[in-house]
Design a protein around this motif. Structure first.
Motif, PDB file in Angstrom:
ATOM      1  N   LEU A 213       0.847  -1.195   0.000  1.00  4.21           N
ATOM      2  CA  LEU A 213       0.000   0.000   0.000  1.00  4.21           C
ATOM      3  C   LEU A 213       0.880   1.242   0.000  1.00  4.21           C
ATOM      4  CD1 LEU A 213      -2.805  -0.883   2.583  1.00  4.21           C
ATOM      5  CD2 LEU A 213      -2.793  -1.213   0.107  1.00  4.21           C
ATOM      6  N   ASN A 214       0.666   2.121  -0.959  1.00  3.32           N
ATOM      7  CA  ASN A 214       1.357   3.405  -0.949  1.00  3.32           C
ATOM      8  C   ASN A 214       0.747   4.282   0.136  1.00  3.32           C
ATOM      9  OD1 ASN A 214       3.191   3.074  -3.045  1.00  3.32           O
ATOM     10  ND2 ASN A 214       1.585   3.449  -4.579  1.00  3.32           N
ATOM     11  N   GLY A 215       1.478   5.351   0.478  1.00  2.41           N
ATOM     12  CA  GLY A 215       0.987   6.273   1.508  1.00  2.41           C
ATOM     13  C   GLY A 215      -0.396   6.813   1.181  1.00  2.41           C
ATOM     14  N   ASN A 216      -0.666   7.017  -0.106  1.00  7.16           N
ATOM     15  CA  ASN A 216      -1.950   7.627  -0.480  1.00  7.16           C
ATOM     16  C   ASN A 216      -2.976   6.605  -0.987  1.00  7.16           C
ATOM     17  OD1 ASN A 216      -0.745   6.949  -2.800  1.00  7.16           O
ATOM     18  ND2 ASN A 216      -0.763   8.994  -3.755  1.00  7.16           N
ATOM     19  N   SER A 217      -2.729   5.323  -0.703  1.00 12.32           N
ATOM     20  CA  SER A 217      -3.669   4.295  -1.165  1.00 12.32           C
ATOM     21  C   SER A 217      -5.049   4.503  -0.538  1.00 12.32           C
ATOM     22  CB  SER A 217      -3.134   2.912  -0.773  1.00 12.32           C
ATOM     23  OG  SER A 217      -4.179   1.982  -0.781  1.00 12.32           O
ATOM     24  N   LYS A 218      -6.083   4.268  -1.332  1.00 12.33           N
ATOM     25  CA  LYS A 218      -7.463   4.430  -0.828  1.00 12.33           C
ATOM     26  C   LYS A 218      -7.778   3.420   0.265  1.00 12.33           C
ATOM     27  CE  LYS A 218      -9.848   6.513  -4.703  1.00 12.33           C
ATOM     28  NZ  LYS A 218     -10.223   6.081  -6.016  1.00 12.33           N
ATOM     29  N   GLU A 219      -7.039   2.308   0.272  1.00 10.44           N
ATOM     30  CA  GLU A 219      -7.288   1.275   1.285  1.00 10.44           C
ATOM     31  C   GLU A 219      -6.806   1.681   2.674  1.00 10.44           C
ATOM     32  OE1 GLU A 219      -5.992  -2.811   0.717  1.00 10.44           O
ATOM     33  OE2 GLU A 219      -6.395  -2.643  -1.405  1.00 10.44           O
ATOM     34  N   ARG A 220      -5.881   2.583   2.719  1.00 12.94           N
ATOM     35  CA  ARG A 220      -5.235   2.927   4.004  1.00 12.94           C
ATOM     36  C   ARG A 220      -6.220   3.488   5.011  1.00 12.94           C
ATOM     37  NH1 ARG A 220      -0.500   2.152   5.570  1.00 12.94           N
ATOM     38  NH2 ARG A 220       1.218   1.917   4.106  1.00 12.94           N
ATOM     39  N   VAL A 221      -6.130   2.979   6.257  1.00 14.60           N
ATOM     40  CA  VAL A 221      -6.978   3.529   7.313  1.00 14.60           C
ATOM     41  C   VAL A 221      -6.143   4.185   8.402  1.00 14.60           C
ATOM     42  CG1 VAL A 221      -8.899   1.930   6.907  1.00 14.60           C
ATOM     43  CG2 VAL A 221      -7.083   1.276   8.493  1.00 14.60           C
ATOM     44  N   GLY A 222      -4.816   4.148   8.291  1.00 11.07           N
ATOM     45  CA  GLY A 222      -3.963   4.854   9.251  1.00 11.07           C
ATOM     46  C   GLY A 222      -2.984   3.968  10.000  1.00 11.07           C
ATOM     47  N   HIS A 223      -3.151   2.643   9.915  1.00 11.95           N
ATOM     48  CA  HIS A 223      -2.206   1.765  10.625  1.00 11.95           C
ATOM     49  C   HIS A 223      -0.878   1.754   9.879  1.00 11.95           C
ATOM     50  CE1 HIS A 223      -0.365  -1.811  12.340  1.00 11.95           C
ATOM     51  NE2 HIS A 223      -1.209  -1.682  13.345  1.00 11.95           N
ATOM     52  N   PRO A 224       0.260   1.864  10.610  1.00 12.91           N
ATOM     53  CA  PRO A 224       1.549   2.004   9.902  1.00 12.91           C
ATOM     54  C   PRO A 224       1.969   0.773   9.096  1.00 12.91           C
ATOM     55  CG  PRO A 224       1.883   1.812  12.292  1.00 12.91           C
ATOM     56  CD  PRO A 224       0.416   1.981  12.072  1.00 12.91           C
ATOM     57  N   THR A 225       1.502  -0.417   9.455  1.00 15.44           N
ATOM     58  CA  THR A 225       1.974  -1.598   8.712  1.00 15.44           C
ATOM     59  C   THR A 225       0.797  -2.372   8.093  1.00 15.44           C
ATOM     60  OG1 THR A 225       1.936  -3.041  10.653  1.00 15.44           O
ATOM     61  CG2 THR A 225       3.978  -1.841  10.252  1.00 15.44           C
ATOM     62  N   GLN A 226      -0.201  -1.641   7.654  1.00 14.29           N
ATOM     63  CA  GLN A 226      -1.398  -2.272   7.073  1.00 14.29           C
ATOM     64  C   GLN A 226      -1.060  -3.085   5.819  1.00 14.29           C
ATOM     65  OE1 GLN A 226      -4.542   0.524   6.267  1.00 14.29           O
ATOM     66  NE2 GLN A 226      -5.717  -0.936   5.045  1.00 14.29           N
ATOM     67  N   LYS A 227      -1.548  -4.314   5.763  1.00 13.34           N
ATOM     68  CA  LYS A 227      -1.289  -5.180   4.605  1.00 13.34           C
ATOM     69  C   LYS A 227      -2.395  -4.987   3.562  1.00 13.34           C
ATOM     70  CE  LYS A 227       2.396  -6.948   6.389  1.00 13.34           C
ATOM     71  NZ  LYS A 227       2.538  -5.913   7.415  1.00 13.34           N
ATOM     72  N   PRO A 228      -2.063  -5.163   2.292  1.00 19.74           N
ATOM     73  CA  PRO A 228      -3.070  -4.982   1.236  1.00 19.74           C
ATOM     74  C   PRO A 228      -4.140  -6.072   1.282  1.00 19.74           C
ATOM     75  CG  PRO A 228      -0.840  -5.113   0.326  1.00 19.74           C
ATOM     76  CD  PRO A 228      -0.734  -5.493   1.746  1.00 19.74           C
ATOM     77  N   ARG A 229      -5.343  -5.692   0.957  1.00 20.26           N
ATOM     78  CA  ARG A 229      -6.464  -6.639   0.946  1.00 20.26           C
ATOM     79  C   ARG A 229      -6.197  -7.828   0.035  1.00 20.26           C
ATOM     80  NH1 ARG A 229     -11.187  -3.024  -0.747  1.00 20.26           N
ATOM     81  NH2 ARG A 229     -10.668  -1.475   0.787  1.00 20.26           N
ATOM     82  N   ILE A 230      -5.572  -7.556  -1.094  1.00 18.63           N
ATOM     83  CA  ILE A 230      -5.379  -8.595  -2.114  1.00 18.63           C
ATOM     84  C   ILE A 230      -4.536  -9.774  -1.583  1.00 18.63           C
ATOM     85  CG2 ILE A 230      -3.452  -7.315  -3.128  1.00 18.63           C
ATOM     86  CD1 ILE A 230      -4.200  -8.236  -5.824  1.00 18.63           C
ATOM     87  N   VAL A 231      -3.582  -9.458  -0.691  1.00 19.92           N
ATOM     88  CA  VAL A 231      -2.732 -10.513  -0.109  1.00 19.92           C
ATOM     89  C   VAL A 231      -3.566 -11.354   0.868  1.00 19.92           C
ATOM     90  CG1 VAL A 231      -0.716 -10.941   1.358  1.00 19.92           C
ATOM     91  CG2 VAL A 231      -0.633  -9.130  -0.367  1.00 19.92           C
ATOM     92  N   ILE A 232      -4.332 -10.655   1.704  1.00 18.14           N
ATOM     93  CA  ILE A 232      -5.150 -11.354   2.716  1.00 18.14           C
ATOM     94  C   ILE A 232      -6.235 -12.178   2.005  1.00 18.14           C
ATOM     95  CG2 ILE A 232      -6.578 -11.036   4.787  1.00 18.14           C
ATOM     96  CD1 ILE A 232      -3.646 -10.101   5.143  1.00 18.14           C
ATOM     97  N   GLU A 233      -6.766 -11.636   0.931  1.00 16.68           N
ATOM     98  CA  GLU A 233      -7.816 -12.349   0.180  1.00 16.68           C
ATOM     99  C   GLU A 233      -7.315 -13.691  -0.331  1.00 16.68           C
ATOM    100  OE1 GLU A 233     -10.383  -8.611  -1.502  1.00 16.68           O
ATOM    101  OE2 GLU A 233      -9.093  -9.688  -2.910  1.00 16.68           O
ATOM    102  N   ARG A 234      -6.115 -13.676  -0.896  1.00 12.66           N
ATOM    103  CA  ARG A 234      -5.602 -14.935  -1.451  1.00 12.66           C
ATOM    104  C   ARG A 234      -5.409 -15.971  -0.340  1.00 12.66           C
ATOM    105  NH1 ARG A 234      -0.843 -15.099  -5.801  1.00 12.66           N
ATOM    106  NH2 ARG A 234      -2.490 -14.442  -7.206  1.00 12.66           N
ATOM    107  N   LEU A 235      -4.921 -15.519   0.802  1.00 11.39           N
ATOM    108  CA  LEU A 235      -4.719 -16.458   1.921  1.00 11.39           C
ATOM    109  C   LEU A 235      -6.052 -17.026   2.390  1.00 11.39           C
ATOM    110  CD1 LEU A 235      -2.077 -14.445   3.995  1.00 11.39           C
ATOM    111  CD2 LEU A 235      -1.679 -16.595   2.769  1.00 11.39           C
ATOM    112  N   ILE A 236      -7.026 -16.149   2.547  1.00 10.46           N
ATOM    113  CA  ILE A 236      -8.320 -16.614   3.096  1.00 10.46           C
ATOM    114  C   ILE A 236      -9.044 -17.516   2.097  1.00 10.46           C
ATOM    115  CG2 ILE A 236     -10.601 -15.851   3.897  1.00 10.46           C
ATOM    116  CD1 ILE A 236      -9.317 -13.595   5.385  1.00 10.46           C
TER     117      ILE A 236
END
Ligand SMILES: C[S@@+](CC[C@H](N)C(=O)[O-])C[C@H]1O[C@@H](n2cnc3c(N)ncnc32)[C@H](O)[C@@H]1O
Length: 316
Positions: A213-236
């Motif tokens: 996630l880039n600093g200005n990614s729309k996914e960002r909610v403010g957590h410093p080490t937030q992982k991208p949804r796409i990675v978590i999606e593949r795992l789940i």
């Protein structure tokens, strides 16, 4: 010369099954029905306390993104990292179902910063102190990152996937990638290949090219080490099934809960920091969730464990 993997009993077994058009036993587990509603517990507590409250064999997947021990934030340092991690790793193994999996994030390149322990320390501990088996070391390769002068600029982190037993669940079909049109046409002409297998797409391999996630990614909610949804999606998608329970006891931004809702899994998310609840609120503001209601599907967020299906089923 024969590839060494040709002599690996696991691969030989898989190839025999493939020739017989059968699948690995991990695909055939009793899967629960897709629920009309999923339940998502969100708890603010130390991970070891949460784990102690969970029954044995109750969790299908643990998404585990622990502090890397590199002093990135005040929660990111442990004097004796392995001793601390060993406490939650042993509990994680206990709560996983026999078909269960744990995906452990880390970065091998942080050796200097990590001091008393990093992902390598955890992997080697698990291979000796637990019965879980390392199924894949996934290389998460991203195009974006810091520059470097004294070494090659780093562009990957690792995800160590351990199955609790040899009956670990794996749904490859859920995460296959389509062949490009040219390859597909060529494969379709090849009489040795089955058209239905080509249609299903290819194994995405253990190297995942997905941007951070880039600093200005729309996914960002403010957590410093937030992982991208796409990675978590593949795992789940690959390591759990609809109606099963996904646990994330270092939940941070709440991304695992968000994805579990989308994919109709129950979930339990916990973190030491109360900011988890605020981050999750932001995650759920997304309009995508409103679509569920129109499809007659809903979810509930609860702030305890008692009403979570894995607990309430036991006490019923
Ligand atoms: C690497 S971050 C996880 C980020 C998360 N995967 C995401 O994508 O948003 C690690 C999280 O662990 C939490 N944490 C650190 N020590 C903890 C502990 N003992 N128990 C529970 N949570 C803890 C921190 O507050 C932090 O949010």
């Amino acid at each position: 010369m024969a590839n060494r993997s040709h002599f690996n009993a696991g691969h030989i077994g898989m190839n025999t099954l493939k020739k017989q058009s059968k699948s690995h036993s991990s695909n055939g587990h009793a899967q629960s029905e897709v629920p009309d509603e999923t339940i998502h517990s969100v708890i603010i507590k130390d991970c070891r306390e949460v784990l102690r409250e969970l029954p044995d064999n109750s969790i299908q997947l643990i998404v585990c993104d622990p502090p890397y021990n590199i002093q990135l934030a005040d929660w990111d340092y442990h004097h004796n990292y392995l001793k601390w991690a060993a406490d939650w790793l042993v509990e994680a193994e206990r709560v996983l179902a026999p078909t269960g999996n744990i995906a452990l994030f880390g970065g091998l390149q942080y050796q200097a910063e990590a001091g008393s322990g990093d992902l390598l320390t955890l992997i080697s501990h698990m291979r000796t102190a637990s019965k879980m088996r390392l199924v894949n070391l996934i290389i998460w390769n991203y195009p974006n990152g810091m520059g470097a002068q004294r070494f090659f600029a780093n562009r990957h982190e690792e995800i160590a996937w351990f199955g609790k037993t040899e009956k670990y669940f794996f749904d490859l079909d859920a995460v296959r990638e389509p062949f490009d049109e040219e390859t597909k046409k060529a494969y379709m002409r090849d009489k040795r290949l089955r058209p239905e297998s080509i249609e299903k797409g290819k194994n995405p391999t253990n190297v995942w090219q997905m941007p951070r996630l880039n600093g200005n990614s729309k996914e960002r909610v403010g957590h410093p080490t937030q992982k991208p949804r796409i990675v978590i999606e593949r795992l789940i998608k690959a390591l759990s099934f609809p109606g099963s329970t996904v646990l994330d006891f270092f939940a941070g931004s709440g991304v695992t809960t968000r994805v579990a809702i989308d994919l109709k899994r129950h979930s339990i998310a916990s973190d030491l920091s109360p900011t988890l609840s605020q981050y999750l609120e932001q995650q759920l503001r997304d309009v995508a969730h409103l679509a569920h209601r129109s499809q007659g599907y809903s979810y509930q967020i609860i702030n305890d464990l008692d009403r979570h299906p894995i607990i309430s089923k036991q006490t019923a």
